[in-house]
Design a protein around this motif. Structure first.
Motif, PDB file in Angstrom:
ATOM      1  N   ASP A 163       0.828  -1.209   0.000  1.00 39.39           N
ATOM      2  CA  ASP A 163       0.000   0.000   0.000  1.00 39.39           C
ATOM      3  C   ASP A 163       0.861   1.257   0.000  1.00 39.39           C
ATOM      4  O   ASP A 163       0.563   2.240  -0.695  1.00 39.39           O
ATOM      5  CB  ASP A 163      -0.926   0.012   1.219  1.00 39.39           C
ATOM      6  N   ALA A 164       1.932   1.241   0.776  1.00 43.99           N
ATOM      7  CA  ALA A 164       2.820   2.402   0.846  1.00 43.99           C
ATOM      8  C   ALA A 164       3.548   2.613  -0.472  1.00 43.99           C
ATOM      9  O   ALA A 164       3.821   3.749  -0.873  1.00 43.99           O
ATOM     10  CB  ALA A 164       3.827   2.220   1.976  1.00 43.99           C
ATOM     11  N   ARG A 165       3.848   1.527  -1.178  1.00 45.63           N
ATOM     12  CA  ARG A 165       4.517   1.634  -2.470  1.00 45.63           C
ATOM     13  C   ARG A 165       3.647   2.406  -3.470  1.00 45.63           C
ATOM     14  O   ARG A 165       4.120   3.252  -4.208  1.00 45.63           O
ATOM     15  CB  ARG A 165       4.823   0.239  -3.008  1.00 45.63           C
ATOM     16  N   VAL A 166       2.354   2.080  -3.491  1.00 40.34           N
ATOM     17  CA  VAL A 166       1.434   2.766  -4.399  1.00 40.34           C
ATOM     18  C   VAL A 166       1.286   4.226  -3.988  1.00 40.34           C
ATOM     19  O   VAL A 166       1.266   5.129  -4.837  1.00 40.34           O
ATOM     20  CB  VAL A 166       0.068   2.057  -4.422  1.00 40.34           C
ATOM     21  N   ALA A 167       1.184   4.488  -2.694  1.00 37.69           N
ATOM     22  CA  ALA A 167       1.073   5.869  -2.214  1.00 37.69           C
ATOM     23  C   ALA A 167       2.300   6.680  -2.605  1.00 37.69           C
ATOM     24  O   ALA A 167       2.190   7.836  -3.043  1.00 37.69           O
ATOM     25  CB  ALA A 167       0.882   5.884  -0.697  1.00 37.69           C
ATOM     26  N   ASP A 168       3.472   6.093  -2.466  1.00 38.65           N
ATOM     27  CA  ASP A 168       4.700   6.811  -2.809  1.00 38.65           C
ATOM     28  C   ASP A 168       4.790   7.032  -4.313  1.00 38.65           C
ATOM     29  O   ASP A 168       5.287   8.070  -4.764  1.00 38.65           O
ATOM     30  CB  ASP A 168       5.909   6.018  -2.312  1.00 38.65           C
ATOM     31  N   SER A 208      -4.816  -2.607  -7.167  1.00 40.67           N
ATOM     32  CA  SER A 208      -6.222  -2.208  -7.047  1.00 40.67           C
ATOM     33  C   SER A 208      -6.632  -2.091  -5.583  1.00 40.67           C
ATOM     34  O   SER A 208      -7.331  -1.150  -5.197  1.00 40.67           O
ATOM     35  CB  SER A 208      -7.114  -3.212  -7.772  1.00 40.67           C
ATOM     36  N   ARG A 209      -6.203  -3.047  -4.753  1.00 40.70           N
ATOM     37  CA  ARG A 209      -6.544  -2.987  -3.324  1.00 40.70           C
ATOM     38  C   ARG A 209      -5.909  -1.769  -2.665  1.00 40.70           C
ATOM     39  O   ARG A 209      -6.533  -1.102  -1.825  1.00 40.70           O
ATOM     40  CB  ARG A 209      -6.086  -4.274  -2.618  1.00 40.70           C
ATOM     41  N   ALA A 210      -4.679  -1.456  -3.038  1.00 42.04           N
ATOM     42  CA  ALA A 210      -3.996  -0.293  -2.450  1.00 42.04           C
ATOM     43  C   ALA A 210      -4.710   1.002  -2.830  1.00 42.04           C
ATOM     44  O   ALA A 210      -4.902   1.885  -1.989  1.00 42.04           O
ATOM     45  CB  ALA A 210      -2.538  -0.266  -2.905  1.00 42.04           C
ATOM     46  N   LEU A 211      -5.109   1.128  -4.082  1.00 41.23           N
ATOM     47  CA  LEU A 211      -5.829   2.326  -4.510  1.00 41.23           C
ATOM     48  C   LEU A 211      -7.161   2.453  -3.783  1.00 41.23           C
ATOM     49  O   LEU A 211      -7.565   3.548  -3.372  1.00 41.23           O
ATOM     50  CB  LEU A 211      -6.053   2.298  -6.019  1.00 41.23           C
ATOM     51  N   SER A 212      -7.844   1.328  -3.595  1.00 46.28           N
ATOM     52  CA  SER A 212      -9.125   1.352  -2.880  1.00 46.28           C
ATOM     53  C   SER A 212      -8.927   1.776  -1.436  1.00 46.28           C
ATOM     54  O   SER A 212      -9.728   2.535  -0.875  1.00 46.28           O
ATOM     55  CB  SER A 212      -9.789  -0.031  -2.946  1.00 46.28           C
ATOM     56  N   ARG A 213      -7.863   1.286  -0.792  1.00 47.69           N
ATOM     57  CA  ARG A 213      -7.606   1.669   0.595  1.00 47.69           C
ATOM     58  C   ARG A 213      -7.299   3.157   0.701  1.00 47.69           C
ATOM     59  O   ARG A 213      -7.794   3.842   1.610  1.00 47.69           O
ATOM     60  CB  ARG A 213      -6.443   0.860   1.168  1.00 47.69           C
ATOM     61  N   VAL A 219      -7.393   9.754   1.211  1.00 48.80           N
ATOM     62  CA  VAL A 219      -6.100  10.301   0.794  1.00 48.80           C
ATOM     63  C   VAL A 219      -6.153  10.683  -0.678  1.00 48.80           C
ATOM     64  O   VAL A 219      -5.544  11.668  -1.101  1.00 48.80           O
ATOM     65  CB  VAL A 219      -4.972   9.276   1.053  1.00 48.80           C
ATOM     66  N   ILE A 220      -6.901   9.904  -1.471  1.00 47.07           N
ATOM     67  CA  ILE A 220      -7.104  10.208  -2.881  1.00 47.07           C
ATOM     68  C   ILE A 220      -8.595  10.079  -3.190  1.00 47.07           C
ATOM     69  O   ILE A 220      -9.372   9.572  -2.378  1.00 47.07           O
ATOM     70  CB  ILE A 220      -6.306   9.258  -3.814  1.00 47.07           C
ATOM     71  N   GLY A 221      -8.982  10.521  -4.357  1.00 48.92           N
ATOM     72  CA  GLY A 221     -10.340  10.341  -4.855  1.00 48.92           C
ATOM     73  C   GLY A 221     -10.283  10.010  -6.326  1.00 48.92           C
ATOM     74  O   GLY A 221      -9.233  10.163  -6.978  1.00 48.92           O
ATOM     75  N   PHE A 222     -11.387   9.547  -6.873  1.00 48.97           N
ATOM     76  CA  PHE A 222     -11.447   9.231  -8.292  1.00 48.97           C
ATOM     77  C   PHE A 222     -12.458  10.149  -8.958  1.00 48.97           C
ATOM     78  O   PHE A 222     -13.611  10.231  -8.540  1.00 48.97           O
ATOM     79  CB  PHE A 222     -11.839   7.767  -8.507  1.00 48.97           C
ATOM     80  N   ALA A 223     -12.011  10.835 -10.010  1.00 51.33           N
ATOM     81  CA  ALA A 223     -12.857  11.819 -10.672  1.00 51.33           C
ATOM     82  C   ALA A 223     -13.783  11.206 -11.703  1.00 51.33           C
ATOM     83  O   ALA A 223     -14.781  11.793 -12.083  1.00 51.33           O
ATOM     84  CB  ALA A 223     -11.988  12.888 -11.346  1.00 51.33           C
TER      85      ALA A 223
END
Length: 254
Positions: A163-168, A208-213, A219-223
């Motif tokens: 999850d941290a990898r995707v965030a970074d 996909s799981r990391a983006l959903s978390r 922390v993020i949103g989807f437009a």
């Protein structure tokens, strides 16, 4: 790429977000650098489209390329046919440094959207640098940035949980856009989930799981429904998310 869990959390320190004035200055620096390169090198300008390959691994080296607009991925192909995304390139970046030492490009450079590249013959670049020391400084700075980013990317893949990898990864993308004078609070992912996973040493499902978390944690949103346009209201929140992932779990009461 390696896919390991962190063993020493003190080693990782996300790049700090530039203050507003610093971001504006960085954006101006990119534009000023491109203006300098355009004036002194007078490069051939070439429009590229999604999927265009600028050079391929094994092709004879002759040119370097400066990215004036658009996004590129650098792809390495192993002897047994496996493809690995090993780099991302943004406005102001150079393409082709990997071909200098051996006389042939080591990877493929592929456009991820419509953009413009500047073609610079290497011999012309060397001759111009000899006459203009300021241009040589720009070239060395570009090489140094590439080395530093490759080091940071390896650090992320080797020491951060999924999850941290995707965030970074998102933090780097948004911050780089802002530093280059572009919008960073909403980015369009030019890569598929599978390509992101390939780049980060993860499976498509893990990405996909990391983006959903990240979305659940606001922390993020989807437009859009396609979830390619990612809203990042606060880049610092991505860095904070990474630090939370690295924080040791609280000890259970006996």
């Amino acid at each position: 790429m390696l896919n390991t869990t962190p063993t020493n959390t003190a080693q990782f320190s996300p790049n700090p977000t530039l203050p507003a004035g610093g971001q504006e200055c960085a954006g101006r620096n990119t534009m000023d650098t491109l203006k300098l390169l355009g004036a002194q090198l007078k490069p051939q300008r070439r429009v590229v489209h999604t999927g265009d390959t600028i050079y391929q691994a094994g092709e004879r080296f002759g040119n370097l390329y400066i990215l004036n607009s658009g996004f590129f991925k650098i792809v390495n192909l192993s002897a047994d046919g496996r493809e690995q995304v090993v780099g991302l390139k943004f406005r102001g970046d150079w393409l082709g440094f990997d071909g200098i030492a051996g006389g042939r490009y080591a990877c493929d450079a592929v456009a991820m959207d419509t953009g413009e590249i500047w073609v610079v013959p290497y011999e012309v670049l060397l001759a111009t640098c000899a006459a203009h020391p300021d241009l040589l400084q720009v070239l060395h700075a570009a090489m140094s940035r590439e080395i530093a980013h490759d080091r940071d990317s390896l650090m992320s893949v080797c020491t951060l949980p999924a999850d941290a990898r995707v965030a970074d990864f998102l933090r780097y993308w948004a911050q780089t856009l802002t530093e280059r004078g572009m919008r960073g609070d909403e980015i369009t992912l030019r890569m598929t989930r599978a390509e992101i996973g390939n780049y980060l040493g993860m499976t498509l499902e893990s990405v996909s799981r990391a983006l959903s978390r990240l979305a659940r944690d606001n922390v993020i949103g989807f437009a859009t429904k396609g979830r390619r346009d990612v809203q990042i209201p606060d880049v610092g929140a991505l860095s904070a998310f990474v630090q939370r992932c690295l924080a040791p779990a609280p000890a259970m009461l006996q």
